[in-house]
Enzyme design. Structure first.
Site, PDB file in Angstrom:
ATOM      1  N   SER A   1       8.903  31.431  -9.813  1.00  0.00           N
ATOM      2  CA  SER A   1      10.585  31.304  -9.518  1.00  0.00           C
ATOM      3  C   SER A   1      10.816  29.683  -9.727  1.00  0.00           C
ATOM      4  O   SER A   1       9.786  28.783  -9.806  1.00  0.00           O
ATOM      5  CB  SER A   1      10.840  31.528  -8.305  1.00  0.00           C
ATOM      6  OG  SER A   1      10.431  32.822  -7.775  1.00  0.00           O
TER       7      SER A   1
HETATM    8  N1  SAH Z   1       5.591  33.391  -5.457  1.00  0.00           N
HETATM    9  C1  SAH Z   1       5.239  33.566  -6.890  1.00  0.00           C
HETATM   10  C2  SAH Z   1       6.083  34.164  -7.689  1.00  0.00           C
HETATM   11  C3  SAH Z   1       5.629  35.478  -8.249  1.00  0.00           C
HETATM   12  S1  SAH Z   1       6.474  36.585  -9.200  1.00  0.00           S
HETATM   13  C4  SAH Z   1       4.847  32.074  -7.090  1.00  0.00           C
HETATM   14  O1  SAH Z   1       5.015  31.055  -6.631  1.00  0.00           O
HETATM   15  O2  SAH Z   1       4.243  32.120  -8.428  1.00  0.00           O
HETATM   16  C5  SAH Z   1       6.360  38.026  -8.250  1.00  0.00           C
HETATM   17  C6  SAH Z   1       5.178  38.469  -8.002  1.00  0.00           C
HETATM   18  O3  SAH Z   1       5.431  39.657  -7.204  1.00  0.00           O
HETATM   19  C7  SAH Z   1       4.477  38.767  -9.230  1.00  0.00           C
HETATM   20  O4  SAH Z   1       3.179  38.114  -9.410  1.00  0.00           O
HETATM   21  C8  SAH Z   1       4.103  40.235  -9.130  1.00  0.00           C
HETATM   22  O5  SAH Z   1       2.860  41.117  -9.576  1.00  0.00           O
HETATM   23  C9  SAH Z   1       4.165  40.463  -7.557  1.00  0.00           C
HETATM   24  N2  SAH Z   1       4.550  41.900  -7.202  1.00  0.00           N
HETATM   25  C10 SAH Z   1       5.531  42.976  -7.792  1.00  0.00           C
HETATM   26  N3  SAH Z   1       5.463  44.045  -7.076  1.00  0.00           N
HETATM   27  C11 SAH Z   1       4.571  43.871  -6.005  1.00  0.00           C
HETATM   28  C12 SAH Z   1       4.093  44.637  -4.941  1.00  0.00           C
HETATM   29  N4  SAH Z   1       4.637  45.675  -4.707  1.00  0.00           N
HETATM   30  N5  SAH Z   1       3.275  44.066  -4.045  1.00  0.00           N
HETATM   31  C13 SAH Z   1       2.727  42.780  -4.168  1.00  0.00           C
HETATM   32  N6  SAH Z   1       3.018  41.892  -5.184  1.00  0.00           N
HETATM   33  C14 SAH Z   1       3.924  42.584  -6.278  1.00  0.00           C
END
Ligand code: SAH
Length: 217
Positions: free
Chosen positions: A68
């Site tokens: 993000s």
């Molecule tokens: N907080 C992260 C941003 C990640 S983007 C950072 O600082 O980099 C969102 C993430 O959520 C992705 O890696 C994706 O694989 C994960 N995601 C999507 N659906 C999910 C679920 N049901 N359970 C756990 N993670 C999930």
């Protein structure tokens, strides 16, 4: 703690400029600003795009996912902390681990869930390199939360859901807060507070997140 420092576009000065931008976008919590000043965001993205790490923009982290933008990370963290003391936090969607590192600077215990094993492994390495030992990683579907670690003072979800998963609300401590994007085409950040008698749910800013997908992979 000593952290690796960069040169040029990844230097402390570049990061300080990012923090100035965050102040201008309305981030007031000095604890959040200090954490964003300290954590080297360029170490969480691919080396080829490290020079863009301090622009206020989301960036690709592989597997079709994105880290993000700094202002969104800061805003969500500020919302999570603004109600009172927060000792234990659950993050849904570890990604590259940047948001988890910011949280780990600010609270005692962090649990973070990721459905994609390779991303979780990468995040684990990133946090180990920076010597964070208060983050527990779980390869799990965030829809269900992680009841074993709860209840949580704060839950931060980094992927958008069609509705607020009931399990996440249930794992909040009384007085705790859940910050989560909701919606598909149009997405809004929701702030859900658990009170002694139930829950309040307030819609805040329009946002743009990757979807919360079912199951693990
Ligand atoms: N907080 C992260 C941003 C990640 S983007 C950072 O600082 O980099 C969102 C993430 O959520 C992705 O890696 C994706 O694989 C994960 N995601 C999507 N659906 C999910 C679920 N049901 N359970 C756990 N993670 C999930």
């Amino acid at each position: 703690m000593s952290l690796p420092t960069g040169i040029g576009m990844t230097s402390d000065r570049t990061r300080a400029r990012m923090v100035d931008v965050l102040r201008r976008t309305g981030i007031r919590d000095e604890r959040v600003l200090a954490a964003m000043m300290e954590i080297p965001r360029h170490l969480f993205v691919e080396p080829g795009i490290a020079s863009r790490a301090y622009e206020d923009t989301p960036l690709p982290i592989g597997h079709g996912q994105t880290i993000s933008s700094p202002s969104v990370v800061a805003m969500m963290t500020q919302l999570l902390l603004e109600k009172g003391p927060v000792a234990k936090v659950l993050e849904i969607g570890t990604g590259c681990g940047y948001q988890a590192a910011i949280l780990a600077k600010l609270v005692k215990e962090v649990y973070t869930l990721e459905r994609l094993a390779p991303l979780m492994d990468k995040a684990r390495r990133n946090l180990r390199d920076l010597r964070f030992y208060n983050v527990r990683f779980k390869h799990a579907d965030g829809h269900k939360g992680y009841p074993e670690g709860g209840p949580y003072d704060g839950i931060l979800c980094a992927a958008t859901a069609s509705h607020v998963p009931a399990a996440l609300k249930e794992q909040l401590a009384v007085g705790g807060r859940l910050v989560i994007p909701v919606g598909t085409d149009e997405q809004w950040l929701h702030v859900v507070d658990r009170t002694a008698t139930g829950f309040t749910d307030e819609r805040r800013d329009a946002v743009r997140f990757v979807p919360l997908l079912p199951g693990i992979a």
